[in-house]
Write an enzyme that holds these catalytic residues in place. Structure first.
Site, PDB file in Angstrom:
ATOM      1  N   VAL A  35       0.731  -1.194   0.044  1.00 38.04           N
ATOM      2  CA  VAL A  35       0.137   0.143   0.136  1.00 38.04           C
ATOM      3  C   VAL A  35       0.824   1.103   0.110  1.00 38.04           C
ATOM      4  CG1 VAL A  35      -1.756   1.170   1.083  1.00 38.04           C
ATOM      5  CG2 VAL A  35      -1.899  -1.120   1.125  1.00 38.04           C
ATOM      6  N   VAL A 154     -11.413   0.457   5.701  1.00 41.43           N
ATOM      7  CA  VAL A 154     -12.486  -0.190   5.326  1.00 41.43           C
ATOM      8  C   VAL A 154     -12.810  -0.394   3.787  1.00 41.43           C
ATOM      9  CG1 VAL A 154     -14.977  -0.811   5.782  1.00 41.43           C
ATOM     10  CG2 VAL A 154     -13.419   0.349   7.829  1.00 41.43           C
ATOM     11  N   LYS A 227     -13.143  -4.311  10.785  1.00 41.92           N
ATOM     12  CA  LYS A 227     -13.815  -3.296   9.917  1.00 41.92           C
ATOM     13  C   LYS A 227     -15.130  -2.825  10.491  1.00 41.92           C
ATOM     14  CE  LYS A 227     -10.952  -5.125   5.991  1.00 41.92           C
ATOM     15  NZ  LYS A 227     -11.107  -5.850   4.900  1.00 41.92           N
TER      16      LYS A 227
END
Length: 447
Positions: A35, A154, A227
């Site tokens: 990421v 999320v 989440k």
């Protein structure tokens, strides 16, 4: 004759030149994995468009990661390197810290606490950190007058946090439910399509990179629970609290269950569901039988999807990639754009709206699917029905397709809406019958 109204002054918008004079938002990036490297690539690839949307440039100026010599496929020339993430947070040349390290404790927690304590906003994709410590971090952010932004925590590239807070901000939500873990969705989808076992499909998911070498967090439901805790806190204005989420994974789902689900008109999905009830807010993660015609039943592979029900919009379905470098980086950059524009959303509340409290799974009421493996002999079904009757659990339907006298055969039944605690008591006693050869399997049904 009435005088003419004065002319309306034209609305001014910043010129390109004026935008260019605004200083860049200087970002310190902690964590340069999939990421983190994706964020760096995205800011460089779409820098001009992002600058227009943000009203100023957004630049990664410093980074921190474990191995400075590892080739991550991105050019790090000209960026300040900090071996210690806490030193990165203290760097006076940084306006914002992007925490992409991961983990609920240790370095990630210390980094976010340090940055917020210094009055620097934080962008994070760390759902585990927020689920465990969101309350205290939110209070710290409020005290220091800065933001902690977490769109990327999320559902990857699905802008569900922004939808709840901004686009749907006028709604009172009754239910938020979704497929929040791509690994589980892939496994269940492949089991249904191929008829293979859980173990075989999980191995394939690992080989394809959809599942970790240790898939525990995913397949036991904890990733989805992290989440859901964040979604419920945002949607229902309650403190984020992982301990109030009931969690059950998919290890016990068999091809037989999936076959019966198809026969009954359902598909099995691991859902995270938060529901407003008269007693408070239910938060639960578990395998669920979803009617085959419902939007969530049609989401296959590694995609995520969230269904939001509000009093003004009725029902809204958001679907898309829930993980990966590009989708998650997209969400991180969206938060950076907000900060560059001076927008700051509140983090988490410390007191629930209208005193709402968490509701135990034992108080949940709904229909269920139950599979038993029983010896095929007279009186078995009568014994099972008696235990259900004693707890006032009403059967809706029963299926016994195979007759093998004296051998174990599957018996499937569905119930009318029943209280969870009562059904569990009945199943405990049913599992102790001498004719029942395996623990009963229960899967909740969402209508």
């Amino acid at each position: 004759m009435a005088p003419e109204p004065p002319p309306i002054a034209p609305t001014s918008t910043p010129s390109t030149e004026a935008m260019a004079t605004r200083p860049a938002l200087r970002v310190g990036l902690a964590g340069l994995g999939t990421v983190g490297a994706g964020v760096l690539r995205l800011l460089r690839a779409n820098g001009r468009a992002i600058e227009k949307r943000a009203g100023r440039p957004i630049e990664i100026v410093a980074i921190s990661a474990r191995d400075r010599h590892r080739d991550r496929g991105v050019d790090l020339a000209g960026l300040a390197w900090h071996d210690d993430p806490l030193t990165l947070a203290r760097d006076s040349g940084i306006d914002v810290v992007a925490e992409l390290i991961g983990g609920a404790e240790g370095t990630a927690l210390a980094l976010v606490e340090t940055a917020l304590g210094l009055g620097k906003p934080v962008v994070t994709a760390n759902k585990a950190l927020l689920a465990r410590h969101g309350g205290q971090l939110g209070r710290l952010a409020l005290e220091r007058g800065v933001a902690i932004a977490f769109e990327a925590s999320v559902a990857g590239g699905i802008p569900v946090i922004k939808a709840l807070r901004e686009g749907l901000g006028g709604n009172r939500f009754s239910r938020i439910s979704g497929i929040l873990n791509g690994t589980c969705n892939f496994v269940l989808s492949q089991m249904r399509e191929t008829g293979r076992s859980f173990e075989a499909v999980l191995q394939e998911a690992q080989e394809l990179g959809y599942a970790e070498a240790d898939p525990t967090l995913d397949i036991d439901g904890w990733d989805a629970a992290h989440k859901l805790a964040v979604l419920a806190a945002v949607g229902f204005d309650i403190p984020v609290d992982l301990d109030t989420v009931y969690v059950e994974g998919i290890r016990h789902i068999s091809p037989l269950d999936i076959e019966y689900a198809d026969d009954l008109g359902y598909r099995i999905k691991l859902l995270g569901t938060a529901v407003r009830t008269e007693r408070g807010i239910e938060q639960r993660v578990h395998p669920t039988m979803v009617p085959a015609t419902e939007p969530l039943a049609l989401v296959e592979g590694v995609d995520n999807a969230v269904v939001i029900e509000g009093d003004a919009v009725n029902r809204l379905v958001l679907q898309g990639p829930g993980a990966g470098a590009g989708p998650t980086a997209s969400a991180v950059v969206a938060d950076l754009i907000d900060l560059a524009q001076g927008r700051r959303q509140p983090s988490f509340v410390t007191e629930p709206e209208n005193g709402l409290t968490a509701v135990s799974i034992a108080e949940h009421a709904g229909p269920c699917y139950v599979r038993l493996m029983v010896l095929d002999q007279p009186g078995v079904i009568a014994d099972v029905a008696a235990e259900l009757r004693n707890e006032r659990v009403s059967m809706e339907a029963m299926i016994q397709r195979r007759n093998h006298p004296g051998r174990a055969v599957p018996v499937v039944l569905t119930t009318h809406p029943s209280q969870e605690a009562a059904l569990r008591r009945a199943l405990t006693r049913i599992g102790q019958l001498g004719t029942v050869v395996e623990p009963p399997r229960m899967i909740r049904i969402e209508l």
